[in-house]
Motif scaffolding. Structure first.
Motif, PDB file in Angstrom:
ATOM      1  N   SER A 129      24.391 -43.446  27.043  1.00  0.00           N
ATOM      2  CA  SER A 129      24.050 -42.660  25.863  1.00  0.00           C
ATOM      3  C   SER A 129      22.708 -43.096  25.273  1.00  0.00           C
ATOM      4  CB  SER A 129      25.157 -42.770  24.811  1.00  0.00           C
ATOM      5  OG  SER A 129      25.295 -44.118  24.401  1.00  0.00           O
ATOM      6  N   THR A 179      17.006 -42.325  27.993  1.00  0.00           N
ATOM      7  CA  THR A 179      16.238 -41.106  27.752  1.00  0.00           C
ATOM      8  C   THR A 179      16.609 -40.101  28.837  1.00  0.00           C
ATOM      9  OG1 THR A 179      14.388 -41.732  29.168  1.00  0.00           O
ATOM     10  CG2 THR A 179      14.309 -42.489  26.858  1.00  0.00           C
ATOM     11  N   PRO A 180      16.373 -38.814  28.598  1.00  0.00           N
ATOM     12  CA  PRO A 180      16.641 -37.826  29.655  1.00  0.00           C
ATOM     13  C   PRO A 180      15.899 -38.165  30.949  1.00  0.00           C
ATOM     14  CG  PRO A 180      16.298 -36.708  27.562  1.00  0.00           C
ATOM     15  CD  PRO A 180      15.975 -38.161  27.337  1.00  0.00           C
ATOM     16  N   HIS A 181      14.668 -38.631  30.820  1.00  0.00           N
ATOM     17  CA  HIS A 181      13.879 -39.014  31.998  1.00  0.00           C
ATOM     18  C   HIS A 181      14.574 -40.131  32.779  1.00  0.00           C
ATOM     19  CE1 HIS A 181      10.671 -41.275  34.082  1.00  0.00           C
ATOM     20  NE2 HIS A 181      10.228 -40.058  34.375  1.00  0.00           N
ATOM     21  N   ARG A 196      17.759 -40.994  32.695  1.00  0.00           N
ATOM     22  CA  ARG A 196      19.032 -40.503  33.229  1.00  0.00           C
ATOM     23  C   ARG A 196      18.818 -39.704  34.521  1.00  0.00           C
ATOM     24  NH1 ARG A 196      21.075 -37.617  28.705  1.00  0.00           N
ATOM     25  NH2 ARG A 196      20.865 -39.580  27.630  1.00  0.00           N
ATOM     26  N   ILE A 197      17.843 -38.807  34.505  1.00  0.00           N
ATOM     27  CA  ILE A 197      17.573 -37.982  35.689  1.00  0.00           C
ATOM     28  C   ILE A 197      17.049 -38.844  36.828  1.00  0.00           C
ATOM     29  CG2 ILE A 197      16.113 -36.130  36.587  1.00  0.00           C
ATOM     30  CD1 ILE A 197      16.391 -34.791  33.798  1.00  0.00           C
ATOM     31  N   TRP A 205      19.939 -40.397  38.520  1.00  0.00           N
ATOM     32  CA  TRP A 205      20.658 -39.431  39.358  1.00  0.00           C
ATOM     33  C   TRP A 205      19.924 -39.182  40.671  1.00  0.00           C
ATOM     34  CZ3 TRP A 205      21.391 -35.801  34.626  1.00  0.00           C
ATOM     35  CH2 TRP A 205      22.491 -36.236  33.868  1.00  0.00           C
ATOM     36  N   TYR A 255      17.485 -32.009  40.410  1.00  0.00           N
ATOM     37  CA  TYR A 255      17.115 -33.068  39.465  1.00  0.00           C
ATOM     38  C   TYR A 255      15.649 -33.455  39.597  1.00  0.00           C
ATOM     39  CZ  TYR A 255      21.963 -33.547  38.087  1.00  0.00           C
ATOM     40  OH  TYR A 255      23.207 -33.300  37.586  1.00  0.00           O
ATOM     41  N   LYS A 262      13.837 -30.985  37.572  1.00  0.00           N
ATOM     42  CA  LYS A 262      13.985 -31.295  36.141  1.00  0.00           C
ATOM     43  C   LYS A 262      13.075 -32.450  35.745  1.00  0.00           C
ATOM     44  CE  LYS A 262      18.677 -29.754  35.142  1.00  0.00           C
ATOM     45  NZ  LYS A 262      20.005 -30.153  34.673  1.00  0.00           N
ATOM     46  N   LEU A 289      10.149 -32.400  33.001  1.00  0.00           N
ATOM     47  CA  LEU A 289      10.059 -33.342  31.869  1.00  0.00           C
ATOM     48  C   LEU A 289       8.694 -34.011  31.820  1.00  0.00           C
ATOM     49  CD1 LEU A 289      13.521 -35.141  31.831  1.00  0.00           C
ATOM     50  CD2 LEU A 289      12.563 -33.699  30.044  1.00  0.00           C
TER      51      LEU A 289
END
Length: 179
Positions: free
Chosen positions: A92, A95-97, A99-100, A103, A166, A169, A173
Motif C-alpha cells: 500500500s 508508488t504505482p510505478h 508496483r507495476i 509486476w 504492464y 502502463k 506513467l
C-alpha cells in the motif's frame, strides 16, 4: 507418514504402478527426481497425507535434488517470519510505478519458468520418441507430453500478454511524469 504413488513407463516400455511410504516430503521429491533421471518416464505422481491427495507436477522433476531446494526455501521463510525481521515495504506504500515494476519483474520470472518447463517437455518428447518401443504406451506418453507442452505454451502466451500490458502502463506513467 506420507504415501507416494507413482505411475511410470520403464526402459522396456512397460507401464508400472508403485507406491511407498516416506517420512518426509523431501524424500518423496528426491525419489521422483531419481526416477526422472533414470530411463523411466513419469506418467503420474501424487502423495497422500492425512487422507488428502496432492498430485505433483511432473515437469518439476528433472533429476535435480528438490529436497535441498525445499529445505532452503523453508529456511528462507523461517528467517522472514522470525521475530525481529524488519517488515518489507508494504504494497500500500508503493508508488504505482514501483508496483507495476514489481509486476513486470514477476512476470519475467514466470516466463522463464514456462520456458524451462517447455524446454524440458520438448526434451522428454524427443527422448520418449527415440527410446521407447512403438506401442500404445509410447503413443500415450507422447500425447501426454504434447498436451502438457501445448498447455505451457498457452499459459506462457497469456503471461506474456499480461506482462506486455504492464510494460505499456509503465511507459505511460513515465510519459506522464515527464509532462
Amino acid at each position: 507418514m506420507i504415501t507416494l504413488h507413482i505411475q511410470s513407463i520403464d526402459q522396456q516400455g512397460q507401464q508400472r504402478n508403485f507406491h511407498c511410504k516416506v517420512n518426509r516430503l523431501e524424500e518423496a521429491l528426491n525419489a521422483l527426481s531419481a526416477i526422472a533421471l533414470s530411463d523411466n518416464h513419469l506418467l503420474e505422481a501424487y502423495i497422500v497425507e492425512n487422507g488428502h491427495c496432492t498430485y505433483l507436477p511432473l515437469q518439476a522433476f528433472d533429476g535435480e535434488d528438490l529436497g535441498k531446494a525445499v529445505l532452503e526455501l523453508q529456511a528462507q521463510w523461517e528467517k522472514i517470519l522470525a521475530p525481529g525481521t524488519p517488515p518489507a515495504k508494504s504494497p500500500s506504500n508503493l508508488t504505482p510505478h514501483e508496483r507495476i515494476l514489481i509486476w513486470v519483474e514477476q512476470y519475467e520470472t514466470v516466463l522463464m519458468g514456462y520456458d524451462r518447463d517447455i524446454a524440458r517437455l520438448e526434451t522428454l518428447m524427443v527422448q520418449a520418441h527415440e527410446q521407447l518401443k512403438e506401442g500404445s504406451s509410447k503413443d500415450s506418453l507422447l500425447r501426454h507430453y504434447h498436451t502438457l507442452a501445448t498447455q505451457q505454451h498457452r499459459l506462457r502466451a497469456n503471461a506474456q500478454a499480461r506482462q506486455h500490458k504492464y510494460i505499456k502502463k509503465l511507459a505511460s506513467l513515465k510519459l506522464n511524469c515527464l509532462e
